[in-house]
Design a protein around this motif. Structure first.
Motif, PDB file in Angstrom:
ATOM      1  N   GLY A 151     -43.890  34.376  57.304  1.00  0.00           N
ATOM      2  CA  GLY A 151     -45.274  34.047  57.603  1.00  0.00           C
ATOM      3  C   GLY A 151     -46.169  34.542  56.494  1.00  0.00           C
ATOM      4  N   SER A 152     -47.479  34.450  56.700  1.00  0.00           N
ATOM      5  CA  SER A 152     -48.384  34.859  55.623  1.00  0.00           C
ATOM      6  C   SER A 152     -49.630  35.574  56.140  1.00  0.00           C
ATOM      7  N   THR A 153     -49.527  36.207  57.308  1.00  0.00           N
ATOM      8  CA  THR A 153     -50.668  36.959  57.816  1.00  0.00           C
ATOM      9  C   THR A 153     -50.737  38.359  57.212  1.00  0.00           C
ATOM     10  N   ASN A 154     -49.652  38.816  56.635  1.00  0.00           N
ATOM     11  CA  ASN A 154     -49.569  40.139  56.015  1.00  0.00           C
ATOM     12  C   ASN A 154     -48.786  40.006  54.720  1.00  0.00           C
ATOM     13  N   PHE A 155     -48.618  41.108  54.007  1.00  0.00           N
ATOM     14  CA  PHE A 155     -47.732  41.103  52.851  1.00  0.00           C
ATOM     15  C   PHE A 155     -46.820  42.308  52.924  1.00  0.00           C
TER      16      PHE A 155
ATOM     17  N   PRO B 174     -45.309  37.444  51.040  1.00  0.00           N
ATOM     18  CA  PRO B 174     -46.068  37.318  52.284  1.00  0.00           C
ATOM     19  C   PRO B 174     -45.126  37.566  53.464  1.00  0.00           C
ATOM     20  N   SER B 175     -45.663  38.006  54.575  1.00  0.00           N
ATOM     21  CA  SER B 175     -44.848  38.213  55.777  1.00  0.00           C
ATOM     22  C   SER B 175     -45.754  38.208  57.002  1.00  0.00           C
ATOM     23  N   THR B 176     -45.134  38.379  58.147  1.00  0.00           N
ATOM     24  CA  THR B 176     -45.903  38.601  59.371  1.00  0.00           C
ATOM     25  C   THR B 176     -46.013  40.105  59.572  1.00  0.00           C
ATOM     26  N   ALA B 177     -46.738  40.512  60.579  1.00  0.00           N
ATOM     27  CA  ALA B 177     -46.905  41.942  60.865  1.00  0.00           C
ATOM     28  C   ALA B 177     -45.589  42.605  61.245  1.00  0.00           C
TER      29      ALA B 177
ATOM     30  N   GLN C  32     -50.511  33.430  51.881  1.00  0.00           N
ATOM     31  CA  GLN C  32     -49.584  32.337  51.600  1.00  0.00           C
ATOM     32  C   GLN C  32     -49.424  32.153  50.091  1.00  0.00           C
ATOM     33  N   GLY C  33     -48.164  32.078  49.657  1.00  0.00           N
ATOM     34  CA  GLY C  33     -47.872  31.866  48.240  1.00  0.00           C
ATOM     35  C   GLY C  33     -48.007  33.092  47.362  1.00  0.00           C
ATOM     36  N   MET C  34     -48.271  34.253  47.939  1.00  0.00           N
ATOM     37  CA  MET C  34     -48.443  35.472  47.145  1.00  0.00           C
ATOM     38  C   MET C  34     -47.127  35.839  46.456  1.00  0.00           C
ATOM     39  N   THR C  35     -47.212  36.127  45.167  1.00  0.00           N
ATOM     40  CA  THR C  35     -46.079  36.643  44.403  1.00  0.00           C
ATOM     41  C   THR C  35     -46.612  37.724  43.474  1.00  0.00           C
ATOM     42  N   LEU C  36     -45.702  38.441  42.859  1.00  0.00           N
ATOM     43  CA  LEU C  36     -46.134  39.431  41.867  1.00  0.00           C
ATOM     44  C   LEU C  36     -46.841  38.747  40.705  1.00  0.00           C
TER      45      LEU C  36
END
Length: 184
Positions: free
Chosen positions: A115-119, A107-110, A71-75
């Motif tokens: 979502g934020s379970t994956n990137f 972030p993304s889902t699978a 969650q909240g991941m950015t470069l």
């Protein structure tokens, strides 16, 4: 007297022009070949950096709760985890690979949804050869590869051991925009 029996000394202007043109054509071909080889080597190295950074990101976030893992991941806030050569390409919210080619990290889902379970790395406006390089390097290690106009067509899904075939790579890299997404 007739001068036909005397031999010509030196070359004519036409002969010199022909040799000069031939040398210019050969030199131009070598330069074009070398620049293509240099470009391929650069992008192969960057693709390896994206792969290594993906592994490092997974390790760095491994202790976070799965539901909100990325969650909240950015470069920008992940730059300390990225390899040095990728950090040098960050401009705003994307990696600038040159010639309008960009890569963003979100972030993304699978499955590539919100979502934020994956990137997910999103590649945009990739040149055809560079598209192939990145897919070859990242495809096997990723959870899923998505392509298509909306980025929702799955061409690789690790859970089903579906590896990218040359036909799928060519298909993904022959569309007008050469956009694709790689999920980890």
């Amino acid at each position: 007297m007739n001068n036909l029996s005397q031999y010509q000394k030196g070359f004519t202007l036409i002969e010199i022009a022909f040799v000069t043109a031939f040398i210019a054509i050969i030199t131009g071909g070598i330069i074009i070949y070398a620049s293509g080889t240099i470009n391929a080597a650069k992008h192969s190295s960057l693709a390896t950096s994206v792969l290594n950074s993906s592994i490092d990101l997974q390790k760095a976030y491994s202790t976070t709760v799965l539901m909100n893992k990325y969650q909240g991941m950015t470069l920008a806030n992940s730059s300390n985890i990225l390899t040095e050569d990728l950090r040098g390409l960050i401009n705003s919210n994307a990696l600038q690979l040159g010639d309008g080619q960009t890569v963003s990290l979100t972030p993304s889902t699978a499955t590539g949804g919100s979502g934020s379970t994956n990137f997910m790395w999103s590649f945009a406006s990739m040149q055809t050869e560079n598209c192939r390089i990145y897919l070859d390097k990242l495809g096997a290690a990723s959870l899923r590869v998505l392509t298509g106009a909306s980025g929702s067509t799955t061409i690789r899904n690790r859970t089903s051991s579906d590896l990218l075939t040359p036909i799928e790579v060519n298909s993904a890299c022959s569309n007008a925009s050469n956009n694709f997404r790689v999920i980890f």
